[in-house]
Design a protein around this motif. Structure first.
Motif, PDB file in Angstrom:
ATOM      1  N   LEU A  43      47.047  32.687  47.539  1.00  0.00           N
ATOM      2  CA  LEU A  43      46.006  31.789  47.010  1.00  0.00           C
ATOM      3  C   LEU A  43      46.598  30.769  46.049  1.00  0.00           C
ATOM      4  CD1 LEU A  43      42.908  34.073  46.380  1.00  0.00           C
ATOM      5  CD2 LEU A  43      43.105  32.167  47.977  1.00  0.00           C
ATOM      6  N   LYS A  44      47.502  31.227  45.191  1.00  0.00           N
ATOM      7  CA  LYS A  44      48.141  30.310  44.247  1.00  0.00           C
ATOM      8  C   LYS A  44      48.927  29.243  45.008  1.00  0.00           C
ATOM      9  CE  LYS A  44      51.564  30.138  40.522  1.00  0.00           C
ATOM     10  NZ  LYS A  44      52.167  28.937  41.055  1.00  0.00           N
ATOM     11  N   ASN A  45      49.698  29.670  46.002  1.00  0.00           N
ATOM     12  CA  ASN A  45      50.489  28.720  46.793  1.00  0.00           C
ATOM     13  C   ASN A  45      49.605  27.734  47.546  1.00  0.00           C
ATOM     14  OD1 ASN A  45      52.850  29.921  45.923  1.00  0.00           O
ATOM     15  ND2 ASN A  45      53.079  31.204  47.727  1.00  0.00           N
ATOM     16  N   LEU A  46      48.499  28.221  48.099  1.00  0.00           N
ATOM     17  CA  LEU A  46      47.569  27.331  48.802  1.00  0.00           C
ATOM     18  C   LEU A  46      46.938  26.329  47.841  1.00  0.00           C
ATOM     19  CD1 LEU A  46      45.865  29.838  51.265  1.00  0.00           C
ATOM     20  CD2 LEU A  46      47.341  27.911  51.882  1.00  0.00           C
ATOM     21  N   GLY A  47      46.600  26.793  46.644  1.00  0.00           N
ATOM     22  CA  GLY A  47      46.061  25.882  45.626  1.00  0.00           C
ATOM     23  C   GLY A  47      47.074  24.811  45.248  1.00  0.00           C
TER      24      GLY A  47
END
Length: 178
Positions: A43-47
């Motif tokens: 999720l962090k990487n996608l954000g």
């Protein structure tokens, strides 16, 4: 003493099975915790990817708009020259120049349109990935992990009970041997 040996053997087998069950439940639980951490990182990487995509698009959009503004300024200058030019041949040349500028503006607008479409497609993919990852994380955190924690606790209690019974039977064998 033979009875104590049989009891010890039976509880030793139960202890082994309980330990294997406990280890399996523990590995499953720890695997889910690891997956939960991995999903959080995803999720962090996608954000970050979404932020970078938006920043890149905004920068490209600004650059194209600056080019269009520069071309528009050239058009305005050419129109100014066209109005005051008395020579028809030179006027035709200025009009051709203006037409070239208009084509350049159209090209820049087409590039911007393509970039905008691409941006929205890429953004939709990232938003879909974020949504799916959030669903997986929610299910894991609110359903799967709590259920696995209960199973692990149950297996731990069974292991402790088997270990206690084994210790008692081991002590009974020692007493019978004496």
């Amino acid at each position: 003493m033979d009875k104590a040996k049989v009891n010890l053997g039976a509880t030793e087998e139960q202890l082994t099975l309980a330990y294997d069950d406990y280890l399996f439940a523990k590995e499953t639980f720890e695997g889910s915790l690891s997956k939960q951490n991995s999903l959080g990182e995803t999720l962090k990487n996608l954000g970050d990817k979404k932020t970078a995509l938006t920043s890149s698009f905004t920068q490209s959009q600004t650059q194209v708009q600056q080019k269009i503004n520069g071309i528009q300024k050239s058009i305005n200058d050419a129109y100014g020259r066209l109005k005051i030019e008395p020579n028809a041949g030179i006027k035709d040349g200025i009009q051709t120049e203006i037409n070239g500028y208009l084509i350049q503006i159209q090209e820049q607008q087409n590039l911007l349109s393509i970039a905008t479409s691409r941006y929205h497609q890429d953004l939709a993919v990232i938003d879909f990935q974020i949504s799916e990852t959030n669903k997986d994380l929610h299910e894991l955190s609110n359903s799967i992990i709590p259920q696995q924690a209960k199973v692990l606790e149950f297996k731990n209690q069974a292991l402790v009970a088997a270990q206690t019974a084994w210790e008692a039977n081991k002590q009974a064998l020692t007493v019978a041997d004496k």
